[in-house]
Write a protein that holds these residues in place. Structure first.
Motif, PDB file in Angstrom:
ATOM      1  N   UNK A 191       0.883  -1.060   0.062  1.00 23.84           N
ATOM      2  CA  UNK A 191      -0.032  -0.213   0.028  1.00 23.84           C
ATOM      3  C   UNK A 191       0.844   1.261   0.160  1.00 23.84           C
ATOM      4  N   UNK A 192       2.069   1.208   0.441  1.00 25.63           N
ATOM      5  CA  UNK A 192       3.007   2.543   0.334  1.00 25.63           C
ATOM      6  C   UNK A 192       3.819   2.509  -0.921  1.00 25.63           C
ATOM      7  N   UNK A 193       4.429   1.602  -1.516  1.00 22.56           N
ATOM      8  CA  UNK A 193       5.169   1.640  -2.523  1.00 22.56           C
ATOM      9  C   UNK A 193       4.485   1.657  -4.003  1.00 22.56           C
ATOM     10  N   UNK A 194       3.431   0.709  -4.283  1.00 26.00           N
ATOM     11  CA  UNK A 194       3.070   0.859  -5.896  1.00 26.00           C
ATOM     12  C   UNK A 194       2.752   2.245  -6.334  1.00 26.00           C
ATOM     13  N   UNK A 195       2.196   3.244  -5.787  1.00 27.06           N
ATOM     14  CA  UNK A 195       1.790   4.546  -6.226  1.00 27.06           C
ATOM     15  C   UNK A 195       2.886   5.048  -6.540  1.00 27.06           C
ATOM     16  N   UNK A 196       4.045   5.027  -6.335  1.00 26.35           N
ATOM     17  CA  UNK A 196       5.449   5.683  -6.823  1.00 26.35           C
ATOM     18  C   UNK A 196       5.421   5.185  -8.176  1.00 26.35           C
ATOM     19  N   UNK A 197       4.852   4.188  -8.697  1.00 24.85           N
ATOM     20  CA  UNK A 197       5.081   3.641 -10.081  1.00 24.85           C
ATOM     21  C   UNK A 197       4.238   4.432 -10.988  1.00 24.85           C
ATOM     22  N   UNK A 198       3.203   5.180 -10.259  1.00 20.03           N
ATOM     23  CA  UNK A 198       2.259   6.154 -11.066  1.00 20.03           C
ATOM     24  C   UNK A 198       3.137   7.303 -11.354  1.00 20.03           C
ATOM     25  N   UNK A 199       4.141   7.709 -10.784  1.00 18.51           N
ATOM     26  CA  UNK A 199       4.786   8.823 -11.006  1.00 18.51           C
ATOM     27  C   UNK A 199       5.805   8.437 -12.057  1.00 18.51           C
ATOM     28  N   UNK A 200       6.289   7.377 -12.132  1.00 15.34           N
ATOM     29  CA  UNK A 200       7.015   6.952 -13.302  1.00 15.34           C
ATOM     30  C   UNK A 200       6.437   6.997 -14.505  1.00 15.34           C
ATOM     31  N   UNK A 201       5.087   6.630 -14.565  1.00 10.68           N
ATOM     32  CA  UNK A 201       4.140   6.834 -15.786  1.00 10.68           C
ATOM     33  C   UNK A 201       4.281   8.419 -16.192  1.00 10.68           C
ATOM     34  N   UNK A 202       4.197   9.190 -15.184  1.00 15.89           N
ATOM     35  CA  UNK A 202       4.000  10.609 -15.431  1.00 15.89           C
ATOM     36  C   UNK A 202       5.430  11.184 -16.122  1.00 15.89           C
ATOM     37  N   UNK A 203       6.471  10.852 -15.423  1.00 22.29           N
ATOM     38  CA  UNK A 203       7.812  11.021 -16.073  1.00 22.29           C
ATOM     39  C   UNK A 203       8.099  10.638 -17.335  1.00 22.29           C
ATOM     40  N   UNK A 204       7.774   9.408 -17.622  1.00 21.15           N
ATOM     41  CA  UNK A 204       8.004   8.888 -19.030  1.00 21.15           C
ATOM     42  C   UNK A 204       7.017   9.715 -20.139  1.00 21.15           C
ATOM     43  N   UNK A 205       5.763   9.920 -19.669  1.00 15.37           N
ATOM     44  CA  UNK A 205       4.948  10.775 -20.389  1.00 15.37           C
ATOM     45  C   UNK A 205       5.176  11.864 -21.072  1.00 15.37           C
ATOM     46  N   UNK A 206       6.016  12.765 -20.088  1.00 17.93           N
ATOM     47  CA  UNK A 206       6.741  14.142 -20.273  1.00 17.93           C
ATOM     48  C   UNK A 206       7.801  13.885 -21.350  1.00 17.93           C
ATOM     49  N   UNK A 207       8.483  12.785 -20.833  1.00 16.13           N
ATOM     50  CA  UNK A 207      10.049  12.661 -21.723  1.00 16.13           C
ATOM     51  C   UNK A 207       9.404  12.227 -23.144  1.00 16.13           C
ATOM     52  N   UNK A 208       8.524  11.457 -23.341  1.00 10.27           N
ATOM     53  CA  UNK A 208       8.102  11.189 -24.314  1.00 10.27           C
ATOM     54  C   UNK A 208       7.626  12.396 -25.371  1.00 10.27           C
ATOM     55  N   UNK A 209       6.697  13.331 -24.961  1.00 13.53           N
ATOM     56  CA  UNK A 209       6.468  14.594 -25.301  1.00 13.53           C
ATOM     57  C   UNK A 209       7.508  15.287 -25.858  1.00 13.53           C
TER      58      UNK A 209
END
Length: 298
Positions: free
Chosen positions: A80-98
């Protein structure tokens, strides 16, 4: 078996974790369908995997209601503590792709020269920071299982959360810069009438979910600053409000304006025409370029 109040500082409520686990499992299935339906890149599978891990965490919470051990509590905390960190990775990758895809449309003298707007830096800098934060939090939870080391565990987790908050703030600043910079454009999804609208839609997702994760991290900081047995740590409804609800809302945002449509896997062969689902690469490329030209004339 131990009384759950020894670990949670309260007796976990029944029914709620079962319902939340089912919701996250449903989200995992739906986001998997969205990834393949949109023909989005495979890194978007991080979303259903994260939802599945959240479901596992709430399933362990259900187990803790009836059978609490150090192992089940630790598993609950980790999932419950760690998995939401992966959502931040999605955002980082999205901005990098833009940034990466926009640079293809720019001549050499138009490309940003600052290091923090280079795709490789954006992706790996924030990826590394998120992994570092993830490891600190994970190690902290692991240390908490050892007798007499709760204070060390607390400060280790807090270190990870502070790192996360700092890089969230840096990421938001860079995101706002890319949003207002007209050199960066976004491919249209089926509901977009122009690249300008597509960019607003995509950046709404990035900014909204990052802010939700930021608020969640602030709650987690407050929870661990108070320590085990504190008012915040020992109040269950605060957990459901500032963790469960915020993570669920983040997924609702991702699903409502799905990122995958802006990064279709075979976009060079079949790219959506704004406002339709049809493929027409030349027309779409022309509209992107025309939009870029129009924006930079003002």
């Amino acid at each position: 078996m131990t009384n759950p109040e020894y670990y949670f500082s309260y007796k976990p409520v029944n029914i709620a974790p079962e319902i939340v686990a089912v919701i996250f499992l449903t989200i995992a299935v739906l986001t998997t369908i969205q990834v393949f339906k949109s023909r989005g890149p495979k890194w978007l599978l991080v979303l259903p995997v994260t939802a599945f891990c959240e479901a596992v965490g709430y399933a362990f919470r259900v187990v803790c209601i009836y059978w609490t051990t150090l192992g089940t509590f630790t598993a609950t905390s980790l999932f419950l503590l760690l998995p939401p960190n992966a959502l931040a990775l999605t955002n980082y990758k999205t901005l990098g792709e833009v940034v990466r895809r926009s640079r293809v449309l720019l001549s050499d003298h138009q490309k940003p020269k600052v290091f923090w707007l280079k795709p490789r830096f954006l992706t790996w800098f924030f990826f590394t920071s998120d992994v570092f934060s993830f490891l600190l939090q994970g190690v902290g939870v692991g240390i908490s299982t050892q007798d007499g080391k709760r204070d060390l565990a607390k400060y280790t987790v807090l270190g990870g959360l502070y790192v996360q908050l700092f890089f969230f703030a840096v990421f938001l600043v860079i995101t706002m810069y890319v949003l207002v910079d007209r050199r960066f454009v976004v491919a249209c999804g089926p509901r977009d009438v122009s690249p300008r609208q597509a960019k607003r839609r995509l950046f709404w997702v990035i900014i909204a979910t990052t802010m939700l994760l930021y608020i969640r991290s602030i709650y987690r900081v407050a929870e661990f600053v108070g320590g085990y047995g504190s008012k915040i740590y020992g109040t269950e409804w605060l957990f459901y409000l500032f963790d469960t609800v915020l993570v669920l809302t983040s997924f609702a945002v991702y699903m409502q304006s799905f990122i995958g449509y802006h990064f279709r896997k075979h976009m060079h062969n079949d790219t959506a025409v704004p406002g339709t689902g049809a493929g027409n690469t030349k027309l779409h490329a022309y509209q992107i370029s025309a939009e870029y030209t129009e924006l930079n004339q003002h």
